[in-house]
Write an enzyme that holds these catalytic residues in place. Structure first.
Site, mmCIF file in Angstrom:
data_model
loop_
_atom_site.group_PDB
_atom_site.id
_atom_site.type_symbol
_atom_site.label_atom_id
_atom_site.label_comp_id
_atom_site.label_asym_id
_atom_site.label_seq_id
_atom_site.Cartn_x
_atom_site.Cartn_y
_atom_site.Cartn_z
ATOM 1 N N GLU A 165 0.860 -1.190 0.000
ATOM 2 C CA GLU A 165 0.000 0.000 0.000
ATOM 3 C C GLU A 165 0.893 1.235 0.000
ATOM 4 O O GLU A 165 1.784 1.373 0.842
ATOM 5 C CB GLU A 165 -0.922 -0.017 1.234
ATOM 6 C CG GLU A 165 -1.877 1.164 1.250
ATOM 7 C CD GLU A 165 -3.107 0.932 2.144
ATOM 8 O OE1 GLU A 165 -3.378 -0.223 2.512
ATOM 9 O OE2 GLU A 165 -3.781 1.922 2.468
ATOM 10 N N GLU A 289 -10.359 4.894 9.223
ATOM 11 C CA GLU A 289 -10.523 4.451 7.835
ATOM 12 C C GLU A 289 -11.118 3.043 7.757
ATOM 13 O O GLU A 289 -10.650 2.194 7.013
ATOM 14 C CB GLU A 289 -9.185 4.502 7.100
ATOM 15 C CG GLU A 289 -8.628 5.901 7.014
ATOM 16 C CD GLU A 289 -7.394 6.024 6.119
ATOM 17 O OE1 GLU A 289 -7.354 6.983 5.338
ATOM 18 O OE2 GLU A 289 -6.491 5.213 6.225
ATOM 19 N N ARG A 321 -1.747 3.718 17.019
ATOM 20 C CA ARG A 321 -1.662 4.886 16.150
ATOM 21 C C ARG A 321 -2.748 5.929 16.478
ATOM 22 O O ARG A 321 -3.886 5.575 16.797
ATOM 23 C CB ARG A 321 -1.778 4.479 14.688
ATOM 24 C CG ARG A 321 -0.600 3.659 14.238
ATOM 25 C CD ARG A 321 -0.729 3.229 12.812
ATOM 26 N NE ARG A 321 -0.266 4.199 11.854
ATOM 27 C CZ ARG A 321 -0.962 4.591 10.782
ATOM 28 N NH1 ARG A 321 -2.183 4.141 10.570
ATOM 29 N NH2 ARG A 321 -0.449 5.435 9.922
ATOM 30 N N ARG A 333 -11.188 17.809 10.051
ATOM 31 C CA ARG A 333 -10.468 16.546 10.242
ATOM 32 C C ARG A 333 -9.161 16.749 11.028
ATOM 33 O O ARG A 333 -8.725 15.863 11.759
ATOM 34 C CB ARG A 333 -10.171 15.958 8.858
ATOM 35 C CG ARG A 333 -9.336 14.730 8.914
ATOM 36 C CD ARG A 333 -9.044 14.230 7.517
ATOM 37 N NE ARG A 333 -7.927 13.310 7.563
ATOM 38 C CZ ARG A 333 -7.288 12.858 6.512
ATOM 39 N NH1 ARG A 333 -7.663 13.215 5.308
ATOM 40 N NH2 ARG A 333 -6.277 12.030 6.643
ATOM 41 N N LYS A 357 1.411 10.999 13.582
ATOM 42 C CA LYS A 357 2.001 11.485 12.329
ATOM 43 C C LYS A 357 2.593 12.883 12.513
ATOM 44 O O LYS A 357 2.152 13.636 13.386
ATOM 45 C CB LYS A 357 0.956 11.508 11.212
ATOM 46 C CG LYS A 357 0.589 10.111 10.706
ATOM 47 C CD LYS A 357 -0.289 10.138 9.452
ATOM 48 C CE LYS A 357 -0.623 8.706 9.039
ATOM 49 N NZ LYS A 357 -1.450 8.621 7.823
ATOM 50 N N ASP A 362 -2.200 14.332 7.098
ATOM 51 C CA ASP A 362 -1.737 13.058 6.540
ATOM 52 C C ASP A 362 -0.545 13.211 5.606
ATOM 53 O O ASP A 362 -0.709 13.081 4.389
ATOM 54 C CB ASP A 362 -2.914 12.392 5.792
ATOM 55 C CG ASP A 362 -2.597 10.963 5.388
ATOM 56 O OD1 ASP A 362 -1.584 10.443 5.852
ATOM 57 O OD2 ASP A 362 -3.374 10.388 4.606
ATOM 58 N N GLU A 384 5.688 9.671 13.724
ATOM 59 C CA GLU A 384 5.525 8.846 12.516
ATOM 60 C C GLU A 384 5.771 9.690 11.279
ATOM 61 O O GLU A 384 5.106 10.699 11.050
ATOM 62 C CB GLU A 384 4.126 8.220 12.466
ATOM 63 C CG GLU A 384 3.935 7.317 11.258
ATOM 64 C CD GLU A 384 2.574 6.612 11.222
ATOM 65 O OE1 GLU A 384 1.979 6.365 12.292
ATOM 66 O OE2 GLU A 384 2.104 6.324 10.114
ATOM 67 N N GLU A 390 3.860 9.209 -0.725
ATOM 68 C CA GLU A 390 2.483 9.114 -1.208
ATOM 69 C C GLU A 390 1.969 10.439 -1.774
ATOM 70 O O GLU A 390 1.222 10.462 -2.744
ATOM 71 C CB GLU A 390 1.592 8.647 -0.047
ATOM 72 C CG GLU A 390 0.127 8.599 -0.356
ATOM 73 C CD GLU A 390 -0.704 8.146 0.847
ATOM 74 O OE1 GLU A 390 -0.123 7.817 1.901
ATOM 75 O OE2 GLU A 390 -1.946 8.128 0.722
ATOM 76 N N HIS A 508 -3.653 18.647 0.446
ATOM 77 C CA HIS A 508 -4.642 17.651 0.036
ATOM 78 C C HIS A 508 -5.357 18.034 -1.253
ATOM 79 O O HIS A 508 -6.585 17.956 -1.346
ATOM 80 C CB HIS A 508 -5.676 17.463 1.166
ATOM 81 C CG HIS A 508 -6.179 16.051 1.289
ATOM 82 N ND1 HIS A 508 -7.034 15.499 0.369
ATOM 83 C CD2 HIS A 508 -5.953 15.082 2.197
ATOM 84 C CE1 HIS A 508 -7.309 14.261 0.724
ATOM 85 N NE2 HIS A 508 -6.653 13.971 1.823
ATOM 86 N N TRP A 530 -12.900 13.774 2.079
ATOM 87 C CA TRP A 530 -12.211 13.141 0.951
ATOM 88 C C TRP A 530 -11.949 14.149 -0.170
ATOM 89 O O TRP A 530 -11.209 13.878 -1.097
ATOM 90 C CB TRP A 530 -13.062 11.997 0.378
ATOM 91 C CG TRP A 530 -13.109 10.765 1.227
ATOM 92 C CD1 TRP A 530 -12.346 10.508 2.327
ATOM 93 C CD2 TRP A 530 -13.947 9.612 1.041
ATOM 94 N NE1 TRP A 530 -12.653 9.263 2.847
ATOM 95 C CE2 TRP A 530 -13.637 8.698 2.071
ATOM 96 C CE3 TRP A 530 -14.927 9.272 0.108
ATOM 97 C CZ2 TRP A 530 -14.276 7.467 2.195
ATOM 98 C CZ3 TRP A 530 -15.559 8.039 0.230
ATOM 99 C CH2 TRP A 530 -15.235 7.140 1.266
HETATM 100 C C1 GCV Z 1 -2.290 2.450 5.520
HETATM 101 C C2 GCV Z 1 -3.417 7.453 4.366
HETATM 102 C C3 GCV Z 1 -3.097 6.515 3.243
HETATM 103 C C4 GCV Z 1 -3.560 5.106 3.553
HETATM 104 C C5 GCV Z 1 -2.927 4.673 4.873
HETATM 105 C C6 GCV Z 1 -3.352 5.665 5.956
HETATM 106 C C7 GCV Z 1 -2.747 5.335 7.312
HETATM 107 O O1 GCV Z 1 -4.781 7.648 4.453
HETATM 108 O O2 GCV Z 1 -3.659 6.970 2.056
HETATM 109 O O3 GCV Z 1 -3.153 4.274 2.504
HETATM 110 O O4 GCV Z 1 -3.308 3.360 5.219
HETATM 111 O O5 GCV Z 1 -2.923 6.943 5.582
HETATM 112 O O6 GCV Z 1 -1.799 6.001 7.681
HETATM 113 O O7 GCV Z 1 -3.232 4.446 7.994
#
Ligand code: GCV
Length: 687
Positions: A165, A289, A321, A333, A357, A362, A384, A390, A508, A530
Site C-alpha cells: 500500500e 478508515e 496509532r 479533520r 504522524k 496526513d 511517525e 504518497e 490535500h 475526501w
Molecule cells: C495504511 C493514508 C493513506 C492510507 C494509509 C493511511 C494510514 O490515508 O492513504 O493508505 O493506510 O494513511 O496512515 O493508515
C-alpha cells in the site's frame, strides 16, 4: 590472473543502486594512502576477545573486512588477533539489548571501537566505515555516539499478497509464500542496511492488517525472519487487526473488556513469545478508515491498547496509532486525533506508545507540526514519518525529506520543548519506501529518504544538509564540485514540490484514490474530508481553511505562544498561511503583492527549481556512473513535465473561481481547465 580479471570486471560493473550507501567505493590519493597505513598490504584486522563470537560480532567483523577491503582496494583482508595498526573491536561478545552507544577512536596506530554490547560494536563499525568513506583521516577519528531514542523503526505497509500500500518500488520485499523454508538474501541485505543506520525495529505488515497474519503458520515465518535479523539488532513487530479474536479466534466479540477476548490475546502473545523470545510487539490502527477498534464496543483507545499491553506484559510494546478520523466529525479533520487522545493522557499502560504522524492531517508536502506533540506529557508519543512519498510525487519526483522532518522535529511546541524532545522517550517510525526494485526505493534519490530517516532517528539534531552530504558521498561520488551540486539539488527539492503542488499552506489537492496529480476541483465525494474542496475552501472571494476562532478553531489545540503567532495572517509564517486562514485573493500581503500574485510566484518558483535541478544533474554527466545518471535524468524529465501539470491545472482551476487575470510575466496554463479535469489515468501507478 583470473582473479585479477574477475575483480576488474566487478569494478567495471554498471551500478544499479542495490548496494545503497554501503558501496564503500575505493578511496584514492591521500585518502587511500592513509587507510593503507591503517591496515597496509598483508595487514589484518584484529579483534580482542574469545574465538567464539556472537553472530552480531561476526557481522561486525565481516562488515569491517568487506568495507576496508573495498575502500582500500585490498581484497585480502582477514581477521586475526593481536597485530598492530588495526581496527580493534572492544565489546562483549554476547548480545546486550541495553546500551548500544559506541566510541570509535584512534589509539596510536590502531583504531579502537568500544561499547558495552556486541551491537554497539556493529554500529561502531558502520560509523567507522562511514567516516572513512567520507575521507576522514583515521588518526583524527574521535566519535562517541549513542541513540537519542529507544525505538527507531520502519513500518511496512506491505500486504501478504506482495502488494505494498502506497509502495512505489515494486512488490513487497517479504516473500511470505515461501517463508519459513526460504529466506531471501535480500532479508539479510535489508537488515544490514538498517543496522548501518541504527534502525532497530521493523513492523513487517500493513497497519490495514489481515487477521490471518496472526495464525501459527505466520508465526513460524516471523521466527525465521527474526532469527535472521537478530544479529543486526532488529526486533520484529507485527500489525494486528483489532477484531482478530472474532475473525480467526471463533469468539463473537473483540470487546477489550471481555475476559474471553483478553484471554485470547494473552494466549496469542504467549504463542508469539514462545517462537520469538525478543518479539517487539504489536502495532495497531484502530477505528480509523474503516479499521475495527475498541470504539466499536463503546470503549476508548486506552482500553484497547491496555488490553494488548497486558497480554504482552514486559516482553514488548504496543504501538497504538493516533491517525484517526471519521465521517461524523465534519468540522475539521485536523482536530480529531487531538480530541480523541489528549483526554486520555496518563491512562495508557507503561508499555504503550502512541504513534503520531508529523502533522495533523496526513503526510502532506507541508503541514504544521501535530498539536498532540507536547499536549500529552504523561504518555509516550512516537513520531511517525512517511518515507514513501504518497503525496510528494511517488518515486518519480525527487524530494529529499530530511528538511521536512527537521522542520517539524526542531519546532518548539510551546509546551516545554521541541517536537523532537517530546518523542525522545519513545522514538520514531518511518513508513518504509522499500520494494522489490533492484534499487530498493523505486529511484536512486529515494534511497536518501530511508537513509535520512535512520540517521535522524538516531540523532534528531543532525542537520539535514550534513545528512545529504554524507549520503551523496557514500552513494554517488567524492568529487567536491559534484557533491556540492547534488547537495544543493537535494536541499531545495522538497521545497520545489511544495511550490508546484501545495504552496502557502495548501494541502490535500491531489487526485482521489491513487493520490497522484492535481485535482483541486474535486468537491462531490460522499465524505466531505475526501474532497480537495474541503481543504482549500476556495471561492470567488478567497482561498484557505479558516482554523482560527472564527473558523474551526483548530488553532486553539496549540499552545498559546504558537497559536498567538499563527493567529494573524500578516504575521504567520507564510508557509502555513492557507492552512490556518481564509484569505481574499486580492488581499495585500506584507510582501506588497496580492495573495494571488504570491501564489503564482510560488507555483513558478517550484517549476523553475525543478528545471534547475535537471540542468545541474545534466552537468554531472562525468561525475556519475552512466546507468544511475541516466535513470535520474529520466525521473527529472518526468518531474519537469508533471510540475508544469500541477502548476497549470491548479492555476486554471483557481482562475475559474476568482476570474483574475494573470500578470503579464506569468505564463498561462498550457491547456484548458476542462482538459485537465478530463484527464484519466488507467495506467497510473499506486492505488
Ligand atoms: C495504511 C493514508 C493513506 C492510507 C494509509 C493511511 C494510514 O490515508 O492513504 O493508505 O493506510 O494513511 O496512515 O493508515
Amino acid at each position: 590472473m583470473i582473479l585479477g580479471c574477475l575483480l576488474a570486471d566487478a569494478s567495471a560493473k554498471a551500478e544499479d543502486g542495490y548496494d545503497l550507501w554501503l558501496r564503500y567505493a575505493p578511496l584514492e590519493g591521500e585518502a587511500l594512502d592513509r587507510i593503507a597505513g591503517l591496515h597496509g598490504p598483508g595487514a589484518v584486522i584484529s579483534s580482542d576477545g574469545p574465538a567464539e563470537a556472537s553472530a552480531t560480532m561476526e557481522a561486525a567483523r565481516r562488515e569491517l573486512g568487506v568495507g576496508l577491503a573495498r575502500l582500500s582496494r585490498n581484497s585480502t583482508s582477514r581477521l586475526r588477533s593481536g597485530a598492530k595498526g588495526y581496527v580493534k573491536l572492544d565489546c562483549p561478545e554476547s548480545r546486550g539489548d541495553g546500551d548500544v552507544g559506541y566510541s570509535v577512536r584512534a589509539d596510536g596506530a590502531d583504531i579502537r571501537i568500544r561499547g558495552s554490547s556486541d551491537l554497539a560494536c556493529l554500529y561502531g563499525v558502520f560509523a567507522l566505515l562511514r567516516e572513512l568513506s567520507l575521507e576522514v583521516d583515521p588518526v583524527r577519528i574521535d566519535i562517541a555516539s549513542e541513540p537519542a531514542m529507544p525505538l527507531r523503526m520502519l513500518n511496512h505497509w506491505d500486504n501478504p499478497d506482495g502488494h505494498v500500500e502506497r509502495g512505489y518500488a515494486g512488490r513487497s520485499i517479504f516473500d511470505w509464500w515461501h517463508l519459513p523454508e526460504r529466506l531471501d538474501q535480500r532479508m539479510i541485505d535489508y537488515a544490514r542496511a538498517n543496522a548501518s543506520l541504527g534502525i532497530n525495529g521493523v513492523v513487517v505488515n500493513n497497519v490495514n492488517a489481515r487477521a490471518f497474519m496472526l495464525e501459527p503458520r505466520y508465526i513460524a515465518k516471523y521466527k525465521r525472519l527474526a532469527d535472521a535479523w537478530r544479529p543486526y539488532g532488529i526486533r520484529l513487530y507485527v500489525s494486528v487487526r483489532f477484531s482478530a479474536p472474532k475473525d480467526i479466534g471463533g469468539l463473537d466479540s473483540a470487546d477489550p473488556l471481555d475476559p474471553e477476548v483478553r484471554a485470547w490475546w494473552q494466549a496469542k502473545a504467549d504463542e508469539f513469545y514462545a517462537a520469538v523470545p525478543d518479539f517487539g510487539g504489536f502495532l495497531v490502527k484502530a477505528n480509523s478508515e474503516g479499521q475495527p477498534g475498541p470504539q466499536d464496543y463503546g470503549r476508548s483507545h486506552s482500553d484497547g491498547a491496555n488490553m494488548l499491553a497486558e497480554a504482552i506484559g514486559n516482553r514488548g510494546t504496543v504501538i497504538w496509532r493516533a491517525f484517526v478520523y471519521s465521517a461524523e466529525d465534519e468540522t475539521d479533520r485536523a482536530k480529531q486525533a487531538y480530541g480523541e487522545f489528549v483526554p486520555l493522557d496518563g491512562q495508557f499502560a507503561d508499555n504503550v506508545i502512541v504513534q503520531v504522524k508529523n502533522g495533523p492531517i496526513d503526510f502532506q508536502p507541508r503541514e504544521p507540526f501535530h498539536p498532540m506533540f507536547g499536549a500529552m506529557p504523561n504518555t509516550k508519543l512516537m513520531f511517525e514519518a512517511q518515507i514513501t512519498k504518497e503525496y510528494l510525487g511517488f518515486a518519480s519526483h525527487s524530494a529529499f525529506l530530511a528538511p521536512m522532518w527537521e522542520e517539524v522535529l526542531d519546532h518548539g511546541t510551546g509546551r516545554g520543548g521541541t517536537v523532537a524532545e517530546m518523542v525522545l522517550p519513545a522514538g520514531m517510525a518511518g513508513v518504509a519506501n522499500t520494494g522489490s526494485d533492484r534499487n530498493w526505493s523505486g529511484s536512486h534519490f529515494d534511497q536518501a529518504n530511508w537513509y535520512a530517516f535512520g540517521r535522524l532517528a538516531w540523532d534528531p539534531e543532525l542537520p539535514s544538509e550534513q545528512i545529504a552530504r554524507e549520503w551523496t558521498v557514500q552513494t554517488f561520488t567524492r568529487e567536491p564540485e559534484a557533491i556540492e551540486k547534488i547537495v544543493r539539488m537535494m536541499m531545495r527539492s522538497r521545497e520545489a514540490v511544495v511550490g508546484y503542488m501545495t504552496p502557502l499552506g495548501l494541502a490535500h489537492l491531489m487526485d482521489t484514490g491513487h493520490h497522484y496529480g492535481p485535482a483541486p476541483w474535486v468537491c462531490d465525494l460522499p465524505r466531505p474530508e475526501w474532497n480537495p474542496c474541503y481543504y482549500h475552501r476556495a471561492d470567488a472571494e478567497g482561498i484557505g481553511f479558516d482554523r482560527t476562532a472564527s473558523g474551526s478553531d483548530a488553532l486553539s489545540q496549540y499552545a498559546d505562544r504558537i497559536a498567538n503567532r499563527w493567529d494573524d495572517p500578516d504575521t504567520i509564517d507564510p508557509r502555513f498561511l492557507l492552512w490556518f486562514h481564509h484569505v481574499p485573493w486580492t488581499a495585500e500581503r506584507p510582501s506588497g503583492l496580492s495573495l494571488w500574485e504570491e501564489l503564482l510566484n510560488e507555483y513558478d518558483r517550484g517549476v523553475s527549481e525543478v528545471d534547475a535541478m535537471a540542468r545541474e544533474w545534466t552537468d554531472l554527466f562525468d561525475a556519475i556512473d552512466p546507468q544511475r545518471h541516466r535513470a535520474v535524468t529520466e525521473s527529472l524529465a518526468i518531474q519537469q513535465r508533471e510540475a508544469r501539470w500541477w502548476r497549470d491545472a491548479s492555476i486554471a482551476y483557481w482562475q475559474s473561481l476568482n476570474g483574475l487575470p494573470l500578470p503579464e510575466n506569468v505564463r498561462p496554463p498550457a491547456e484548458s481547465l476542462d482538459a485537465y479535469i478530463g484527464r484519466t489515468f488507467p495506467e497510473a501507478p499506486g492505488q
